[in-house]
Design an enzyme around this catalytic site. Structure first.
Site, PDB file in Angstrom:
ATOM      1  N   GLN A 171       9.881  12.937  28.338  1.00 49.10           N
ATOM      2  CA  GLN A 171       9.382  12.116  27.315  1.00 49.10           C
ATOM      3  C   GLN A 171       9.692  10.609  27.531  1.00 49.10           C
ATOM      4  OE1 GLN A 171       6.946  12.628  25.048  1.00 49.10           O
ATOM      5  NE2 GLN A 171       6.867  14.666  25.581  1.00 49.10           N
ATOM      6  N   SER A 172       9.363  10.012  28.794  1.00 47.19           N
ATOM      7  CA  SER A 172       9.592   8.708  28.906  1.00 47.19           C
ATOM      8  C   SER A 172       8.473   7.678  28.685  1.00 47.19           C
ATOM      9  CB  SER A 172      10.003   8.712  30.597  1.00 47.19           C
ATOM     10  OG  SER A 172       9.728   7.314  31.035  1.00 47.19           O
ATOM     11  N   ASN A 173       8.905   6.870  27.697  1.00 52.06           N
ATOM     12  CA  ASN A 173       7.797   5.751  27.400  1.00 52.06           C
ATOM     13  C   ASN A 173       7.581   5.012  28.494  1.00 52.06           C
ATOM     14  OD1 ASN A 173       7.862   6.451  24.579  1.00 52.06           O
ATOM     15  ND2 ASN A 173       9.967   5.716  24.783  1.00 52.06           N
TER      16      ASN A 173
END
Ligand SMILES: *Cc1c(COP(=O)(O)O)cnc(C)c1O
Length: 339
Positions: free
Chosen positions: A75-77
């Site tokens: 869930q890397s922005n």
């Protein structure tokens, strides 16, 4: 005015608004709290990485790159904003994904940032938690070269001296807005991780000899002291990239605040859930579970401990992260609203 070694490739909607959190300030009864909406930088649902990518994409294009390669957790922005930037700049994007946060739901593995990465056309290399990411990035870059492409590798979080220039530039923006609003900010508070945001803010403040102090709330598993060292090193090189010598600026101590990550990076804390729930209902602001929620929990706690007090003005930088609320939805959906 700061001189930049490279012109930014336009990706961000700036200036982002600065708004007063009237109700939160009143409830806490301490300093006046304002928020800078870097969750509104626009591209790919916004966030702080867009500002850094303006400089990194410019450098990639100047080197004739056709593929951006970067890394981050599922869930890397940062990966999501890089994938969107690649699409806008007409580049391919390869994401090296480290599957590192344990105990997450099915949504964490399909929804939120990951869904958007797919929509932006990124390709993936998924590695188990604890894998050597730097080596994996090199390997993927080598393979891309062998296939006849020109890769440009962006480090985790886009945190290097070129990326940090995005936040050097943001400091000029904050100074301008502070004049327009006629508000003096004593403190800037934000979530700090890979350190590029804090490095850029630090360099920007030192270059402009601005009066506000910067406090990064640590959201990683590593000690704040290590992050502070990284911030200082990146900031120093960013200063030199603008053509100024370190001797020509008044360097300040880097403040990284520990105590709010909880059990681990990406793992929920009670304070985070309280802060996200509170800011939503009170101010219509969506914070994220991994970064800004924990940073706001830190700010609220520090106000209660009088580290920031009445008469002072705090600017909280909302660094984004909106999509990950969808990956952490079960935290807020224990009680169905229908029956
Ligand atoms: C990446 C990120 C941060 C941390 O910024 P760094 O420059 O990596 O320290 C904070 N908040 C959000 C929402 C992020 O995505």
């Amino acid at each position: 005015m700061t001189v930049f070694p490279i012109s930014p490739y336009p990706l961000a909607q700036t200036p982002t608004p600065i708004q007063k959190l009237e109700r939160l300030s009143r409830q806490l009864g301490g300093p006046d709290i304002w928020i800078k909406r870097d969750d509104y930088t626009g591209l790919g649902l916004g966030g702080n990485k867009v500002r850094k990518l303006e400089f990194l994409v410019a450098e990639a294009l100047s080197r004739g790159a056709d593929t951006l390669i970067t890394a981050g957790p599922l869930q890397s922005n940062h990966c999501r904003q890089t994938a969107a930037a690649a699409a806008v700049a007409g580049l391919a994007c390869i994401l090296v994904i480290e599957d590192r946060v344990e105990g997450t739901s099915e949504l964490y593995r399909t929804n939120g940032n990951l869904l958007l990465d797919r929509l932006f056309g990124a390709r993936f290399h998924v590695l188990p938690g604890g894998a050597d990411i730097a080596t994996a990035l090199d390997d993927v870059a080598q393979r891309t070269k062998h296939e006849g492409h020109v890769p440009y590798v962006i480090p985790v979080g886009a945190s290097n001296p070129v990326g940090a220039l995005g936040y050097v530039k943001a400091v000029d923006e904050i100074i301008r807005q502070s004049r327009e609003l006629d508000v003096h900010f004593d403190h800037i508070v934000h979530a700090t991780g890979s350190g590029g945001t804090q490095a850029g803010l630090t360099a920007g403040v030192e270059l402009a000899d601005a009066a506000f102090s910067i406090h990064g709330v640590n959201i990683l598993d590593e000690p704040g002291g290590r992050i502070a060292e990284r911030v200082r090193a990146i900031a120093d090189t960013s200063i030199e990239l603008t053509g100024r010598s370190l001797a020509s600026v008044r360097r300040r101590e880097v403040s990284v605040v520990d105590g709010y990550v909880g059990e681990a990076f990406g793992k929920p804390t009670a304070g985070m859930i309280e802060a996200v729930t509170r800011l939503g209902a009170l101010e219509g602001v969506i914070l994220d579970p991994v970064h800004t929620g924990k940073a706001m929990a830190g700010l609220i706690d520090l106000v209660s401990k009088k580290r920031f007090h009445a008469g002072e003005t705090v600017l909280f930088i909302h660094t984004g992260g909106l999509p990950s609320v969808f990956a952490y939805a079960p935290l807020w959906s224990a009680e169905p609203i229908y029956s």
